[in-house]
Design a protein around this motif. Structure first.
Motif, PDB file in Angstrom:
ATOM      1  N   THR A 117       6.164   0.471   9.892  1.00 48.07           N
ATOM      2  CA  THR A 117       5.490   1.707  10.258  1.00 48.07           C
ATOM      3  C   THR A 117       6.467   2.641  10.946  1.00 48.07           C
ATOM      4  O   THR A 117       7.422   2.191  11.585  1.00 48.07           O
ATOM      5  N   ILE A 118       6.207   3.927  10.812  1.00 49.84           N
ATOM      6  CA  ILE A 118       7.026   4.934  11.468  1.00 49.84           C
ATOM      7  C   ILE A 118       6.543   5.059  12.906  1.00 49.84           C
ATOM      8  O   ILE A 118       5.389   5.380  13.151  1.00 49.84           O
ATOM      9  N   ARG A 119       7.414   4.788  13.860  1.00 49.20           N
ATOM     10  CA  ARG A 119       7.057   4.867  15.274  1.00 49.20           C
ATOM     11  C   ARG A 119       7.194   6.292  15.796  1.00 49.20           C
ATOM     12  O   ARG A 119       6.406   6.754  16.590  1.00 49.20           O
ATOM     13  N   ARG A 149       0.824  -1.191   0.000  1.00 48.82           N
ATOM     14  CA  ARG A 149       0.000   0.000   0.000  1.00 48.82           C
ATOM     15  C   ARG A 149       0.863   1.248   0.000  1.00 48.82           C
ATOM     16  O   ARG A 149       1.966   1.249   0.511  1.00 48.82           O
ATOM     17  N   LYS A 150       0.335   2.326  -0.574  1.00 48.99           N
ATOM     18  CA  LYS A 150       1.048   3.592  -0.536  1.00 48.99           C
ATOM     19  C   LYS A 150       1.158   4.062   0.898  1.00 48.99           C
ATOM     20  O   LYS A 150       0.268   3.851   1.699  1.00 48.99           O
ATOM     21  N   GLY A 151       2.251   4.734   1.220  1.00 49.01           N
ATOM     22  CA  GLY A 151       2.435   5.259   2.549  1.00 49.01           C
ATOM     23  C   GLY A 151       3.170   4.308   3.484  1.00 49.01           C
ATOM     24  O   GLY A 151       3.505   4.678   4.587  1.00 49.01           O
ATOM     25  N   PHE A 152       3.419   3.099   3.046  1.00 50.47           N
ATOM     26  CA  PHE A 152       4.160   2.152   3.857  1.00 50.47           C
ATOM     27  C   PHE A 152       5.590   2.052   3.345  1.00 50.47           C
ATOM     28  O   PHE A 152       5.870   2.236   2.175  1.00 50.47           O
ATOM     29  N   VAL A 153       6.474   1.721   4.252  1.00 47.97           N
ATOM     30  CA  VAL A 153       7.869   1.455   3.929  1.00 47.97           C
ATOM     31  C   VAL A 153       8.067  -0.041   4.098  1.00 47.97           C
ATOM     32  O   VAL A 153       7.491  -0.653   4.994  1.00 47.97           O
ATOM     33  N   GLN A 154       8.877  -0.630   3.232  1.00 49.01           N
ATOM     34  CA  GLN A 154       9.158  -2.058   3.340  1.00 49.01           C
ATOM     35  C   GLN A 154      10.355  -2.292   4.242  1.00 49.01           C
ATOM     36  O   GLN A 154      11.333  -1.538   4.206  1.00 49.01           O
ATOM     37  N   LYS A 174      16.532   3.246  11.590  1.00 49.22           N
ATOM     38  CA  LYS A 174      16.406   4.681  11.364  1.00 49.22           C
ATOM     39  C   LYS A 174      16.582   4.946   9.879  1.00 49.22           C
ATOM     40  O   LYS A 174      17.470   4.393   9.234  1.00 49.22           O
ATOM     41  N   ALA A 175      15.715   5.788   9.323  1.00 55.53           N
ATOM     42  CA  ALA A 175      15.805   6.198   7.925  1.00 55.53           C
ATOM     43  C   ALA A 175      15.712   7.720   7.890  1.00 55.53           C
ATOM     44  O   ALA A 175      15.421   8.352   8.909  1.00 55.53           O
ATOM     45  N   GLN A 176      15.963   8.294   6.731  1.00 54.90           N
ATOM     46  CA  GLN A 176      15.828   9.734   6.590  1.00 54.90           C
ATOM     47  C   GLN A 176      14.923  10.071   5.414  1.00 54.90           C
ATOM     48  O   GLN A 176      14.940   9.400   4.386  1.00 54.90           O
ATOM     49  N   LEU A 177      14.153  11.116   5.608  1.00 51.65           N
ATOM     50  CA  LEU A 177      13.302  11.667   4.572  1.00 51.65           C
ATOM     51  C   LEU A 177      13.858  13.052   4.262  1.00 51.65           C
ATOM     52  O   LEU A 177      14.016  13.865   5.174  1.00 51.65           O
TER      53      LEU A 177
END
Length: 99
Positions: free
Chosen positions: A16-18, A2-7, A44-47
């Motif tokens: 999910t982003i906590r 689904r859109k809005g999810f990260v794998q 941890k990821a960066q946008l």
């Protein structure tokens, strides 16, 4: 997916982003957790805002976000996906809004 999810980079399940926190005006740190309980990976990821596609109507003078390179080509759906019935987001039960 689904859109809005990260794998999850390990098991490819949705994550999910906590929580998140701003690094600066154009970069945000994201803390994620895999929704696959057998995996349980957290990371941890960066946008980041990379460049402008269309200028803001109310620009912030403190933000210096360059315009997209002249050779940048936006991703487009293939012609077959634009035909009625082939749009992945199309719901045939939806009443047409403009016609």
């Amino acid at each position: 997916m689904r859109k809005g999810f990260v794998q999850c980079p390990h098991c490819n399940a949705p994550a999910t982003i906590r929580t998140s926190e701003w690094v600066n005006e154009t970069v945000k740190d994201l803390y994620l957790i895999c929704l696959n309980t057998d995996c349980g990976h957290t990371w941890k990821a960066q946008l980041a805002a990379v460049f402008t596609l269309s200028p803001s109507a109310i620009p912030n003078p403190q933000i210096n976000l360059p315009m997209a390179p002249s050779d940048y080509v936006r991703r487009r759906y293939p012609e077959s996906a634009r035909e009625p019935g082939n749009d992945p987001g199309h719901d045939p039960r939806q009443i047409p809004m403009f016609g």
